[in-house]
Design a protein around this motif. Structure first.
Motif, PDB file in Angstrom:
ATOM      1  N   PRO A 179      39.096  25.074   3.818  1.00 49.64           N
ATOM      2  CA  PRO A 179      40.225  26.018   3.845  1.00 49.64           C
ATOM      3  C   PRO A 179      40.219  26.819   5.145  1.00 49.64           C
ATOM      4  O   PRO A 179      39.178  26.989   5.785  1.00 49.64           O
ATOM      5  CB  PRO A 179      39.956  26.923   2.632  1.00 49.64           C
ATOM      6  CG  PRO A 179      39.028  26.144   1.761  1.00 49.64           C
ATOM      7  CD  PRO A 179      38.192  25.306   2.676  1.00 49.64           C
ATOM      8  N   LEU A 180      41.388  27.322   5.523  1.00 49.76           N
ATOM      9  CA  LEU A 180      41.488  28.083   6.761  1.00 49.76           C
ATOM     10  C   LEU A 180      40.863  29.468   6.612  1.00 49.76           C
ATOM     11  O   LEU A 180      40.922  30.086   5.552  1.00 49.76           O
ATOM     12  CB  LEU A 180      42.957  28.238   7.164  1.00 49.76           C
ATOM     13  CG  LEU A 180      43.706  26.960   7.533  1.00 49.76           C
ATOM     14  CD1 LEU A 180      45.153  27.286   7.886  1.00 49.76           C
ATOM     15  CD2 LEU A 180      43.024  26.233   8.689  1.00 49.76           C
ATOM     16  N   TRP A 181      40.293  29.935   7.715  1.00 52.02           N
ATOM     17  CA  TRP A 181      39.739  31.288   7.777  1.00 52.02           C
ATOM     18  C   TRP A 181      40.883  32.261   8.044  1.00 52.02           C
ATOM     19  O   TRP A 181      41.704  32.058   8.942  1.00 52.02           O
ATOM     20  CB  TRP A 181      38.706  31.371   8.889  1.00 52.02           C
ATOM     21  CG  TRP A 181      38.335  32.776   9.280  1.00 52.02           C
ATOM     22  CD1 TRP A 181      38.802  33.493  10.330  1.00 52.02           C
ATOM     23  CD2 TRP A 181      37.387  33.609   8.605  1.00 52.02           C
ATOM     24  NE1 TRP A 181      38.226  34.727  10.365  1.00 52.02           N
ATOM     25  CE2 TRP A 181      37.349  34.841   9.309  1.00 52.02           C
ATOM     26  CE3 TRP A 181      36.589  33.454   7.476  1.00 52.02           C
ATOM     27  CZ2 TRP A 181      36.526  35.894   8.939  1.00 52.02           C
ATOM     28  CZ3 TRP A 181      35.764  34.505   7.101  1.00 52.02           C
ATOM     29  CH2 TRP A 181      35.736  35.704   7.826  1.00 52.02           C
ATOM     30  N   GLU A 182      40.945  33.317   7.240  1.00 54.55           N
ATOM     31  CA  GLU A 182      41.982  34.324   7.409  1.00 54.55           C
ATOM     32  C   GLU A 182      41.320  35.690   7.505  1.00 54.55           C
ATOM     33  O   GLU A 182      40.964  36.288   6.499  1.00 54.55           O
ATOM     34  CB  GLU A 182      42.964  34.285   6.235  1.00 54.55           C
ATOM     35  CG  GLU A 182      43.678  32.946   6.076  1.00 54.55           C
ATOM     36  CD  GLU A 182      44.614  32.941   4.878  1.00 54.55           C
ATOM     37  OE1 GLU A 182      45.360  33.917   4.720  1.00 54.55           O
ATOM     38  OE2 GLU A 182      44.555  31.970   4.112  1.00 54.55           O
ATOM     39  N   SER A 183      41.180  36.193   8.720  1.00 54.88           N
ATOM     40  CA  SER A 183      40.446  37.442   8.923  1.00 54.88           C
ATOM     41  C   SER A 183      41.230  38.673   8.507  1.00 54.88           C
ATOM     42  O   SER A 183      40.666  39.723   8.278  1.00 54.88           O
ATOM     43  CB  SER A 183      40.056  37.582  10.390  1.00 54.88           C
ATOM     44  OG  SER A 183      41.207  37.597  11.213  1.00 54.88           O
ATOM     45  N   CYS A 184      42.574  38.553   8.395  1.00 54.75           N
ATOM     46  CA  CYS A 184      43.396  39.726   8.129  1.00 54.75           C
ATOM     47  C   CYS A 184      43.592  39.984   6.634  1.00 54.75           C
ATOM     48  O   CYS A 184      44.301  40.891   6.244  1.00 54.75           O
ATOM     49  CB  CYS A 184      44.754  39.593   8.813  1.00 54.75           C
ATOM     50  SG  CYS A 184      45.659  38.120   8.307  1.00 54.75           S
ATOM     51  N   THR A 185      42.968  39.167   5.786  1.00 56.88           N
ATOM     52  CA  THR A 185      43.101  39.367   4.342  1.00 56.88           C
ATOM     53  C   THR A 185      41.724  39.373   3.716  1.00 56.88           C
ATOM     54  O   THR A 185      40.708  39.195   4.374  1.00 56.88           O
ATOM     55  CB  THR A 185      43.930  38.244   3.689  1.00 56.88           C
ATOM     56  OG1 THR A 185      43.155  37.039   3.703  1.00 56.88           O
ATOM     57  CG2 THR A 185      45.228  38.015   4.432  1.00 56.88           C
TER      58      THR A 185
END
Length: 223
Positions: free
Chosen positions: A203-209
């Protein structure tokens, strides 16, 4: 000590190269797969270059060149002797071959991909330019099992992602092309469990959540 963090893109050949280097060196790292259309803020805070691979260390230092990641990793641990330590004269030759890949072949490959995608009549011209490099690899593989010798080396893994990319541009043409040794080389490396591990989709890394999809690549997970 924390494991380094690798920001990466699954299909990018430069990122594949970096992942292969870290896995082959059996170095623990935290993998963060990203979307270049929505680059994570924590990645851009480290380097505004905004490209992958980006290998970040606990002290804030980082490496943002794929070949440098490979060499750093293998200088730390080289269990498969990919630097051919018993034959140090091979190292400059490996770097020279990789440089041909990086600074001549890839330029032609980028044109070939784009021209093929948009049905530009120049595509065969750039395919022919790519083939000047492929002919050399085919000849090397007629003399040895791998690019430098009868054992795998840094050169094989550093060049692999870009030959893979070429083979995908016009799959039918490549299947019928007269590169028996190169095709066997590709097949052998595709069957390497490390390559399969490097190509695993996460899965993609999402730093803003609060949704943080990471993958810890540690030695227990290497086939």
């Amino acid at each position: 000590m924390s494991s380094p963090i690798l920001y990466t893109l699954r299909q990018c050949p430069y990122a594949i190269r970096a992942r292969l280097g870290l896995l082959l060196a059996e170095i623990n790292f935290e993998q963060r797969d990203i979307d270049l259309r929505q680059k994570p803020t924590d990645m851009l805070d480290i380097s505004n270059k905004g490209t992958v691979p980006l290998l970040v260390f606990e002290n804030g230092d980082y490496i943002d060149e794929s070949l440098e990641v490979m060499i750093w990793a293998l200088n730390n641990n080289d269990p498969h002797d990919l630097l051919l330590s018993q034959k140090p004269h091979y190292f400059p030759e490996m770097l020279s071959l990789i440089a041909r890949n990086d600074y001549k072949y890839i330029t032609a490959l980028e044109h070939y991909k784009a021209d093929t995608r948009y049905h530009n009549p120049e595509a065969p011209v750039y395919r022919k330019l790519c083939e000047s490099f492929l002919f050399d690899l085919e000849n090397r593989l007629s003399q040895n099992k791998y690019l430098m010798a009868d054992q795998l080396s840094l050169a094989d893994y550093a060049i692999l992602p870009f030959i893979r990319q070429f083979s995908h541009v016009e799959r039918k043409w490549f299947r019928e092309a007269d590169y028996p040794n190169l095709k066997q080389w590709l097949s052998d490396l595709y069957q390497d469990p490390t390559f399969s591990k490097a190509m695993t989709k996460y899965p993609l890394w999402e730093s803003c959540t609060n949704t943080q999809a990471t993958q810890h690549n540690d030695l227990t997970m290497i086939s």
